[in-house]
Design an enzyme around this catalytic site. Structure first.
Site, PDB file in Angstrom:
ATOM      1  CE  LYS A 224      -4.391  -1.895   1.174  1.00  0.00           C
ATOM      2  NZ  LYS A 224      -5.349  -2.272   2.196  1.00  0.00           N
ATOM      3  NE  ARG A 258      -7.748  -8.357   0.476  1.00  0.00           N
ATOM      4  CZ  ARG A 258      -7.321  -7.649  -0.560  1.00  0.00           C
ATOM      5  NH1 ARG A 258      -6.273  -6.858  -0.439  1.00  0.00           N
ATOM      6  NH2 ARG A 258      -7.945  -7.729  -1.720  1.00  0.00           N
TER       7      ARG A 258
END
Ligand code: HH2
Length: 285
Positions: A224, A258
């Site tokens: 991210k 995740r």
């Protein structure tokens, strides 16, 4: 969280974990792997590879949630995820989750073999809650504000940790009101969703506080932009930074992480878990 367990499909997850959720994005525009697995054969092969690498479950998504992503129609999202879920659920032993905030997609995915609904909107749509309740499946309730199109404008908090906890408890209440017992819920602080890099870092630092919600946690730090903000790394070069965040999750006791890169994350998670669980007095007999 001591003594937790959750049934997802045929598997009961419990114990210290962490369990790795491998990402299978059947999208042209996901922020890190868009277009790579749009072909169902490629997506199925990728999912099988992630399971061989140690994924405990797979998350199949047909719509990117990256900031400003284009919305996808219901029929198109179903066309993307259903063939992949059908084939994967026949070929892998781990449960399949569907990453969607649309009730019709969730239902079609469950009929195709999905055993978990991963809703980044945290059941803001009562129709999704109704499907989850009627189909008796567990659900991931993720924290976000607004929609992927406008969430950046909502990244303002006085106390990000306190407000995320408050809004996740409201999501739990929505689930309960729809007839979904807390025992079937996993909670996720939603790294990168209506949050600045500083918000994401503070949430990672304070993950243990989210324990007060009393449910297993799932966290998705993989590749991210906060990792890019800290390191300057481009999206394709964020694996080392991702592994540092995976270790932080594991040390904080997070149950599910995740990730896109399962093999590497598995090694980081195993070492972090061994540190977390190391005996205080290794030499005493
Ligand atoms: N992050 C993404 C998508 N779904 N679901 C949960 N529960 N938690 C997350 O942190 C999360 C999520 C974004 O990652 P990715 O799927 O790779 O990207 P895109 O949304 O662009 O497809």
């Amino acid at each position: 969280m001591a003594g937790w367990s959750i049934r997802i499909g045929a598997r009961v997850f419990s114990g210290p974990g962490p369990f790795l959720m491998g990402v299978v994005n059947v999208t042209p525009d996901s922020f890190s792997d868009g277009g790579r697995f749009l072909d169902p054969d490629a997506a199925v092969a990728h999912g099988e590879r992630l399971v061989a690498e140690g994924a405990g479950l797979l998350d199949v998504g047909g719509e990117s949630t990256r900031p400003g992503a284009a919305a996808v129609g219901i029929a198109e999202e179903i066309d993307r995820v259903v063939p992949v879920i059908e084939r994967l659920s026949a070929r892998v032993a781990v449960p399949i989750s569907v990453d969607t905030s649309k009730a019709a997609v969730a239902l079609a995915a469950i009929r195709a073999g999905a055993a978990l609904v991963n809703d980044v909107q945290g059941l803001r749509d009562p129709a999704v809650a109704a499907v989850v309740a009627a189909e008796n499946v567990p659900v991931v309730l993720m924290h976000m504000r607004g929609t992927p199109a406008d969430m950046a404008a909502h990244a303002a908090y006085r106390d990000v940790v306190g407000e995320v906890i408050q809004e996740l408890s409201e999501a739990l209440a929505r689930a309960a009101a729809a007839g979904i017992p807390a025992e079937r819920v996993i909670l996720d602080p939603g790294l990168g969703f209506a949050k600045t890099a500083e918000h994401n870092l503070l949430l990672l630092k304070r993950l243990a506080v989210l324990r007060s919600l009393g449910r297993p946690l799932l966290v998705g730090p993989s590749r991210k932009s906060f990792i890019g903000k800290v390191t300057g790394a481009a999206v394709e070069d964020r694996l080392p930074g991702t592994l540092a965040a995976v270790a932080a999750c594991v040390l904080a006791g997070v149950e599910f992480v995740r990730v896109h890169d399962v093999a590497a994350a598995r090694q980081a998670a195993l070492v972090a878990a061994a540190i977390r669980d190391a005996a205080e007095t290794p030499d005493s007999r």
